[in-house]
Design an enzyme around this catalytic site. Sequence first.
Site, PDB file in Angstrom:
ATOM      1  N   GLU A   1       0.812  -1.214   0.000  1.00  0.00           N
ATOM      2  CA  GLU A   1       0.000   0.000   0.000  1.00  0.00           C
ATOM      3  C   GLU A   1       0.850   1.270   0.000  1.00  0.00           C
ATOM      4  O   GLU A   1       0.352   2.347  -0.314  1.00  0.00           O
ATOM      5  CB  GLU A   1      -0.918  -0.002   1.227  1.00  0.00           C
TER       6      GLU A   1
ATOM      7  N   ASN B   1       5.476 -14.570  -2.729  1.00  0.00           N
ATOM      8  CA  ASN B   1       6.188 -15.734  -3.236  1.00  0.00           C
ATOM      9  C   ASN B   1       6.666 -15.458  -4.662  1.00  0.00           C
ATOM     10  O   ASN B   1       6.358 -14.402  -5.238  1.00  0.00           O
ATOM     11  CB  ASN B   1       5.273 -16.961  -3.193  1.00  0.00           C
TER      12      ASN B   1
ATOM     13  N   GLU C   1      16.794 -10.411 -11.203  1.00  0.00           N
ATOM     14  CA  GLU C   1      17.185 -11.690 -10.628  1.00  0.00           C
ATOM     15  C   GLU C   1      18.189 -12.412 -11.525  1.00  0.00           C
ATOM     16  O   GLU C   1      19.089 -13.107 -11.038  1.00  0.00           O
ATOM     17  CB  GLU C   1      15.965 -12.585 -10.408  1.00  0.00           C
TER      18      GLU C   1
ATOM     19  N   CYS D   1      14.762 -18.863  -6.139  1.00  0.00           N
ATOM     20  CA  CYS D   1      13.976 -18.040  -5.231  1.00  0.00           C
ATOM     21  C   CYS D   1      14.853 -17.202  -4.313  1.00  0.00           C
ATOM     22  O   CYS D   1      14.440 -16.153  -3.850  1.00  0.00           O
ATOM     23  CB  CYS D   1      12.983 -18.882  -4.456  1.00  0.00           C
TER      24      CYS D   1
ATOM     25  N   HIS E   1      13.435 -22.563   1.022  1.00  0.00           N
ATOM     26  CA  HIS E   1      12.773 -21.701   0.040  1.00  0.00           C
ATOM     27  C   HIS E   1      12.821 -20.257   0.518  1.00  0.00           C
ATOM     28  O   HIS E   1      12.520 -19.970   1.680  1.00  0.00           O
ATOM     29  CB  HIS E   1      11.323 -22.143  -0.144  1.00  0.00           C
TER      30      HIS E   1
ATOM     31  N   GLN F   1       9.579 -17.539 -10.869  1.00  0.00           N
ATOM     32  CA  GLN F   1      10.920 -18.074 -11.047  1.00  0.00           C
ATOM     33  C   GLN F   1      10.986 -19.209 -12.048  1.00  0.00           C
ATOM     34  O   GLN F   1      12.066 -19.604 -12.493  1.00  0.00           O
ATOM     35  CB  GLN F   1      11.461 -18.572  -9.717  1.00  0.00           C
TER      36      GLN F   1
END
Length: 330
Positions: free
Chosen positions: A120, A297, A161, A136, A273, A130
């Site tokens: 927000e 995620n 990434e 990850c 993870h 991914q």
Amino acid sequence: MDPSLLLAILCLGMASAAPILDHSLDTQWIEWKTKYGKSYSLDEEGRRRVIWEENMKMIEVHNEEERQGKHGYTLEMNAFGDMTIEDFHGTEFQPDTHNEQQMYPDLQIGELPPSVDWREKGYVTPVKDQGECNSCWAFGTTGTLEGQMFKKTGRLVSLSEQNLVDCSRPQRNAGCSGGRPDAAFQYVETNGGLASEESYPYEATDGPCRYKPENSAANVTGYVTLPPNEQALMRAVATVGPIAAAIHSSHSSFKFYKGGIYHHPNCSKALNHAVLVVGYGYEGEESENNKYWLVKNSYGKDWGMNGYVKMARDRNNQCGIASWTLYPVV
């Protein structure tokens, strides 16, 4: 860093196969393959089909139990439907305390807000995917760095990434075979920058390092590791911004999560993870069982709650959510 401690982050896994096909599911199977672009050899088709059927049955049983009040979250079939836990079994890891640069000060900072959602406030980029690359760790790294760069500059820039996957091997990351956010921060600091997503887009595979300094969109001067408890994580999320974390994600119930507050009574603390904690809150009236961490995620928007999961908060460090958490200094 001991290479054996390298985070072989694994981001998938499922249940065992059934021996006989249920042909009443033929139409659903075809629709699922079409939706997720799945195609197999003739030999592979049957094996993947029985795995998918077992997962379908597990999801149906869980959701029926949820309707009976036995669970606080629901499941749904998704892109992981044809996978078993053996397909994606990887190496567990522990935090490398020798590499900690700073520890978050254990300060009394007054009363914290009952809920926080950094989306927000403009700190969080859209959900990413991914794919079949065990990267990850890179998404957790970019997520918290994107937030801190926004805090510093007022501009939200999606970071690369792929830059981390390709270029941080000197810090003993291993691209699509795993890595660690702390080593990724060390790479960015040593390298003098990290590319933007736009200039160095994600490919979900290992490649040669193609970083160009003129495309740098972020830098770090170090990183902070939090004490391994939920109180410290709550203070950091409330006052710092999105925080990189590691969890245990190998249960089928996590892979097929749809919505609600995720709580597995036997969830391991063996971390495998990387995720991003972007907030916390509670559903309904605040009580022991309805508090959650809001977690971004890297499974794409089709997973969970548009790519997010609400993980149980203050319930014995669910899935190790507070065991290893960190953020960069920019």
